[in-house]
Design a protein around this motif. Structure first.
Motif, PDB file in Angstrom:
ATOM      1  N   THR A   1      -3.733   5.079  19.046  1.00 36.19           N
ATOM      2  CA  THR A   1      -2.863   3.965  18.672  1.00 36.19           C
ATOM      3  C   THR A   1      -3.580   2.892  17.853  1.00 36.19           C
ATOM      4  O   THR A   1      -2.928   1.986  17.327  1.00 36.19           O
ATOM      5  N   GLU A   2      -4.884   2.986  17.739  1.00 34.39           N
ATOM      6  CA  GLU A   2      -5.617   2.078  16.858  1.00 34.39           C
ATOM      7  C   GLU A   2      -6.182   2.829  15.653  1.00 34.39           C
ATOM      8  O   GLU A   2      -7.028   2.298  14.930  1.00 34.39           O
ATOM      9  N   SER A   3      -5.711   4.034  15.447  1.00 32.73           N
ATOM     10  CA  SER A   3      -6.267   4.882  14.389  1.00 32.73           C
ATOM     11  C   SER A   3      -5.373   4.881  13.155  1.00 32.73           C
ATOM     12  O   SER A   3      -4.258   4.332  13.139  1.00 32.73           O
ATOM     13  N   ALA A   4      -5.865   5.558  12.125  1.00 32.16           N
ATOM     14  CA  ALA A   4      -5.100   5.686  10.885  1.00 32.16           C
ATOM     15  C   ALA A   4      -3.806   6.468  11.076  1.00 32.16           C
ATOM     16  O   ALA A   4      -2.903   6.398  10.228  1.00 32.16           O
ATOM     17  N   ALA A   5      -3.690   7.212  12.175  1.00 34.40           N
ATOM     18  CA  ALA A   5      -2.460   7.970  12.436  1.00 34.40           C
ATOM     19  C   ALA A   5      -1.249   7.054  12.568  1.00 34.40           C
ATOM     20  O   ALA A   5      -0.115   7.485  12.346  1.00 34.40           O
ATOM     21  N   MET A   6      -1.472   5.780  12.896  1.00 37.29           N
ATOM     22  CA  MET A   6      -0.369   4.850  13.073  1.00 37.29           C
ATOM     23  C   MET A   6       0.293   4.482  11.747  1.00 37.29           C
ATOM     24  O   MET A   6       1.430   4.015  11.728  1.00 37.29           O
TER      25      MET A   6
ATOM     26  N   ARG B   1     -20.234  11.492  14.212  1.00 42.90           N
ATOM     27  CA  ARG B   1     -20.051  10.044  14.438  1.00 42.90           C
ATOM     28  C   ARG B   1     -19.254   9.420  13.295  1.00 42.90           C
ATOM     29  O   ARG B   1     -18.406   8.540  13.507  1.00 42.90           O
ATOM     30  N   GLY B   2     -19.511   9.888  12.075  1.00 47.69           N
ATOM     31  CA  GLY B   2     -18.755   9.386  10.939  1.00 47.69           C
ATOM     32  C   GLY B   2     -17.268   9.659  11.071  1.00 47.69           C
ATOM     33  O   GLY B   2     -16.434   8.806  10.757  1.00 47.69           O
ATOM     34  N   GLY B   3     -16.933  10.854  11.562  1.00 46.47           N
ATOM     35  CA  GLY B   3     -15.531  11.178  11.774  1.00 46.47           C
ATOM     36  C   GLY B   3     -14.872  10.250  12.769  1.00 46.47           C
ATOM     37  O   GLY B   3     -13.715   9.835  12.591  1.00 46.47           O
ATOM     38  N   LEU B   4     -15.600   9.889  13.821  1.00 45.94           N
ATOM     39  CA  LEU B   4     -15.051   8.964  14.810  1.00 45.94           C
ATOM     40  C   LEU B   4     -14.927   7.555  14.244  1.00 45.94           C
ATOM     41  O   LEU B   4     -13.988   6.822  14.575  1.00 45.94           O
ATOM     42  N   TYR B   5     -15.877   7.164  13.395  1.00 46.67           N
ATOM     43  CA  TYR B   5     -15.728   5.867  12.720  1.00 46.67           C
ATOM     44  C   TYR B   5     -14.466   5.850  11.863  1.00 46.67           C
ATOM     45  O   TYR B   5     -13.726   4.855  11.843  1.00 46.67           O
ATOM     46  N   GLU B   6     -14.220   6.942  11.135  1.00 47.21           N
ATOM     47  CA  GLU B   6     -13.019   6.997  10.305  1.00 47.21           C
ATOM     48  C   GLU B   6     -11.764   6.921  11.174  1.00 47.21           C
ATOM     49  O   GLU B   6     -10.789   6.259  10.816  1.00 47.21           O
ATOM     50  N   LEU B   7     -11.808   7.597  12.320  1.00 52.70           N
ATOM     51  CA  LEU B   7     -10.681   7.560  13.234  1.00 52.70           C
ATOM     52  C   LEU B   7     -10.399   6.134  13.700  1.00 52.70           C
ATOM     53  O   LEU B   7      -9.252   5.743  13.895  1.00 52.70           O
ATOM     54  N   GLY B   8     -11.472   5.357  13.848  1.00 45.66           N
ATOM     55  CA  GLY B   8     -11.341   3.971  14.274  1.00 45.66           C
ATOM     56  C   GLY B   8     -11.192   2.978  13.140  1.00 45.66           C
ATOM     57  O   GLY B   8     -11.357   1.771  13.335  1.00 45.66           O
ATOM     58  N   LYS B   9     -10.904   3.471  11.935  1.00 44.81           N
ATOM     59  CA  LYS B   9     -10.642   2.647  10.748  1.00 44.81           C
ATOM     60  C   LYS B   9     -11.879   1.911  10.231  1.00 44.81           C
ATOM     61  O   LYS B   9     -11.759   0.995   9.434  1.00 44.81           O
TER      62      LYS B   9
ATOM     63  N   MET C   1       0.096  -1.518   6.930  1.00 44.83           N
ATOM     64  CA  MET C   1      -1.052  -1.897   6.101  1.00 44.83           C
ATOM     65  C   MET C   1      -2.332  -2.121   6.919  1.00 44.83           C
ATOM     66  O   MET C   1      -3.425  -2.185   6.368  1.00 44.83           O
ATOM     67  N   GLN C   2      -2.196  -2.245   8.235  1.00 45.72           N
ATOM     68  CA  GLN C   2      -3.384  -2.420   9.080  1.00 45.72           C
ATOM     69  C   GLN C   2      -4.175  -1.127   9.238  1.00 45.72           C
ATOM     70  O   GLN C   2      -5.305  -1.149   9.717  1.00 45.72           O
ATOM     71  N   TYR C   3      -3.562  -0.017   8.846  1.00 41.73           N
ATOM     72  CA  TYR C   3      -4.147   1.285   9.156  1.00 41.73           C
ATOM     73  C   TYR C   3      -4.447   2.058   7.868  1.00 41.73           C
ATOM     74  O   TYR C   3      -3.883   1.811   6.820  1.00 41.73           O
ATOM     75  N   GLY C   4      -5.328   3.024   8.003  1.00 43.47           N
ATOM     76  CA  GLY C   4      -5.599   3.927   6.895  1.00 43.47           C
ATOM     77  C   GLY C   4      -6.576   3.360   5.887  1.00 43.47           C
ATOM     78  O   GLY C   4      -6.827   2.157   5.810  1.00 43.47           O
ATOM     79  N   SER C   5      -7.125   4.257   5.101  1.00 40.52           N
ATOM     80  CA  SER C   5      -8.066   3.887   4.052  1.00 40.52           C
ATOM     81  C   SER C   5      -7.308   3.311   2.863  1.00 40.52           C
ATOM     82  O   SER C   5      -6.081   3.342   2.799  1.00 40.52           O
ATOM     83  N   ALA C   6      -8.065   2.809   1.890  1.00 38.05           N
ATOM     84  CA  ALA C   6      -7.445   2.253   0.682  1.00 38.05           C
ATOM     85  C   ALA C   6      -6.582   3.294  -0.013  1.00 38.05           C
ATOM     86  O   ALA C   6      -5.493   2.992  -0.508  1.00 38.05           O
ATOM     87  N   PHE C   7      -7.050   4.532  -0.037  1.00 36.32           N
ATOM     88  CA  PHE C   7      -6.297   5.596  -0.691  1.00 36.32           C
ATOM     89  C   PHE C   7      -4.986   5.863   0.036  1.00 36.32           C
ATOM     90  O   PHE C   7      -3.920   5.939  -0.581  1.00 36.32           O
ATOM     91  N   VAL C   8      -5.035   5.993   1.348  1.00 32.99           N
ATOM     92  CA  VAL C   8      -3.838   6.335   2.122  1.00 32.99           C
ATOM     93  C   VAL C   8      -2.825   5.194   2.100  1.00 32.99           C
ATOM     94  O   VAL C   8      -1.609   5.430   2.142  1.00 32.99           O
ATOM     95  N   ARG C   9      -3.300   3.957   1.994  1.00 33.36           N
ATOM     96  CA  ARG C   9      -2.368   2.831   1.971  1.00 33.36           C
ATOM     97  C   ARG C   9      -1.493   2.824   0.719  1.00 33.36           C
ATOM     98  O   ARG C   9      -0.524   2.061   0.634  1.00 33.36           O
TER      99      ARG C   9
END
Length: 482
Positions: free
Chosen positions: A348-353, A144-152, A381-389
């Motif tokens: 399309t709503e994930s960090a992959a964008m 479930r955590g992985g899916l939360y991350e996928l959903g930002k 900037m709408q996507y990804g974690s603080a690190f990836v941004r």
């Protein structure tokens, strides 16, 4: 992944994999030998030893062709090896054989089926049900955590990973997931603490050391990371992940020939498939990009995509190569294909964008369409974690530098360097910025730091060549007294 549990034989037709007599512990098979192979496969899968896990789980399926959970776990091995075709084949087999298994097994198989077919909303709903019905089993929390991350939703991911650790303090994958989640937020201290716990839980396994190395690598602690990857290989000399990650470190440090050797060795230790070969070709294409051999890189990316048309690494890389070759219409067309694939995967709503928008920014920037490039960075900037941004901040700094907005460039670079003060890409751009500003001393200081990181770089490493030209030019302009 699955927690280690001891075997309990309930009857001649039902076997159980259990810590206790809970319903979720039941694993249905009519063959004790198949269950032994399954348990062995789970042990390997827990450690990310995919070739060994595949062999054991295939044995389980051969011994009991109706063993639904063995097929499900085999699907997971393929899925984590980027082999979508075989993952779908095995999870379809598992679903077709799941009518006679326990409720927990049925739900788990449905969850994996949804996930492998990119039905992320449905997968999340089943994971929530598993957590509700079986609150003491840690694995659903991790999924479930992985899916939360996928959903930002990174805060929610962190929360459920913590719950997984609380529910089963011996469940090593929960500690690992928690470490990566902290790292994604830029919390290096807690990330390291979680990975150290991961090491303590399975001290004889290779992956905890490699995962710890990943956290050090993200923080720019390259020599320490290399040391931990080597520690991983002392525990398992053929651990494919550590071998490839050493290659990644060498690539960052400009040691491109050594990186290529690592990738070749890593390929020989991985599951043999079109996907692993495609990834190998894409990794070598990235080395050609670093050498400035863009046409060669493009050929390798296209060979990779011929083997695996869904390979993200090669697809994104092909766009970068086309940008370098100034073939912008082809780059845009490739980007459109990537977007279609993200739509297919419900991403399309994930960090992959984030990567998609950054690449679009690079296409605009290479054509000096700088306002459009900045707009793409704003979208990223709408996507990804603080690190990836940090990647977005780096691209923004490049645009500001082109516009000679030096203060804005420096501010973006400060953000880019926040989580990794040794980021070579950011340090090189910072050197260029100070050079453009005419600040000779800071150009020399920052460039000198980078030169030390690249002290063993190959002579054909393009960024190293560029840095030496900048420093040579600056040194020529400095007064003789300096």
């Amino acid at each position: 992944m699955h927690m280690t549990r001891f075997l309990r034989l309930i009857s001649f037709t039902l076997l159980f994999f259990a810590i206790s007599c809970k319903e979720e512990s039941k694993i249905t098979t009519g063959s004790p030998e198949a269950l032994n192979a399954y348990n062995e496969g789970l042990g390997f899968l827990d450690k990310f030893y995919f070739p060994e896990a595949k062999a054991s789980l295939e044995t389980a399926v051969r011994l009991d062709s109706n063993f639904a959970m063995a097929s499900a776990r085999l699907a997971l091995v393929h899925w984590r090896s980027a082999n979508e075709i075989d993952a779908k084949k095995e999870i379809d087999r598992a679903l077709a054989r799941s009518s006679h298994v326990s409720n927990y097994e049925q739900m788990f198989i449905r969850f994996l089926h949804h996930m492998i077919y990119y039905r992320n909303v449905e997968a999340a709903a089943v994971a929530d049900s598993l957590i509700s019905l079986y609150p003491h089993t840690a694995e659903p929390y991790v999924f479930r955590g992985g899916l939360y991350e996928l959903g930002k939703n990174y805060d929610a991911a962190l929360t459920v990973y913590k719950k997984a650790v609380e529910k089963d303090t011996s469940y090593a994958p929960a500690a690992m997931s928690l470490g990566y989640a902290y790292s994604a937020r830029g919390d290096e201290k807690n990330a390291i603490a979680a990975m150290e716990r991961y090491i303590r839980l399975v001290p004889d396994a290779a992956d905890p050391r490699a995962s710890f190395a990943d956290i050090l690598l993200r923080a720019g602690r390259y020599e320490e990371a290399l040391h931990q990857y080597q520690k991983s290989l002392e525990l398992k000399p053929d651990y494919w992940y550590a071998i490839n990650r050493i290659g990644d470190v060498y690539a960052i440090l400009g040691r491109l020939n050594e990186a290529a050797k690592q990738y070749e060795e890593g390929l020989s230790k991985m599951l043999s498939s079109d996907q692993t070969r495609a990834n190998y070709l894409a990794a070598n294409a990235e080395l050609d990009i670093k050498r400035g051999n863009y046409q060669s890189a493009l050929r390798l990316y296209e060979q990779s995509l011929a083997l695996d048309s869904l390979g993200g690494r090669a697809a994104y890389g092909r766009v970068r190569a086309l940008i370098k070759l100034k073939r912008f219409k082809e780059a845009e067309s490739m980007l459109a294909l990537i977007r279609q694939e993200l739509v297919r995967r419900n991403l399309t709503e994930s960090a992959a964008m984030l990567d998609l928008h950054v690449l679009r920014s690079k296409i605009f920037s290479a054509q000096d369409l700088l306002e459009e490039a900045r707009a793409s960075c704003d979208s990223a900037m709408q996507y990804g974690s603080a690190f990836v941004r940090s990647l977005v901040n780096l691209e923004s700094a490049n645009i500001y530098l082109k516009q000679k907005e030096f203060d804005a460039a420096l501010n973006s670079l400060e953000e880019a360097l926040h989580f990794n003060s040794n980021s070579p890409a950011a340090l090189l751009l910072l050197t260029k910025t100070y050079d453009a500003m005419g600040d000779k001393e800071l150009t020399k200081e920052i460039g000198g730091r980078l030169l030390e990181l690249w002290r063993n770089a190959d002579k054909d490493f393009l960024d190293y060549i560029e840095l030496k030209k900048i420093l040579s030019r600056v040194s020529a302009r400095l007064p003789a007294s300096t």
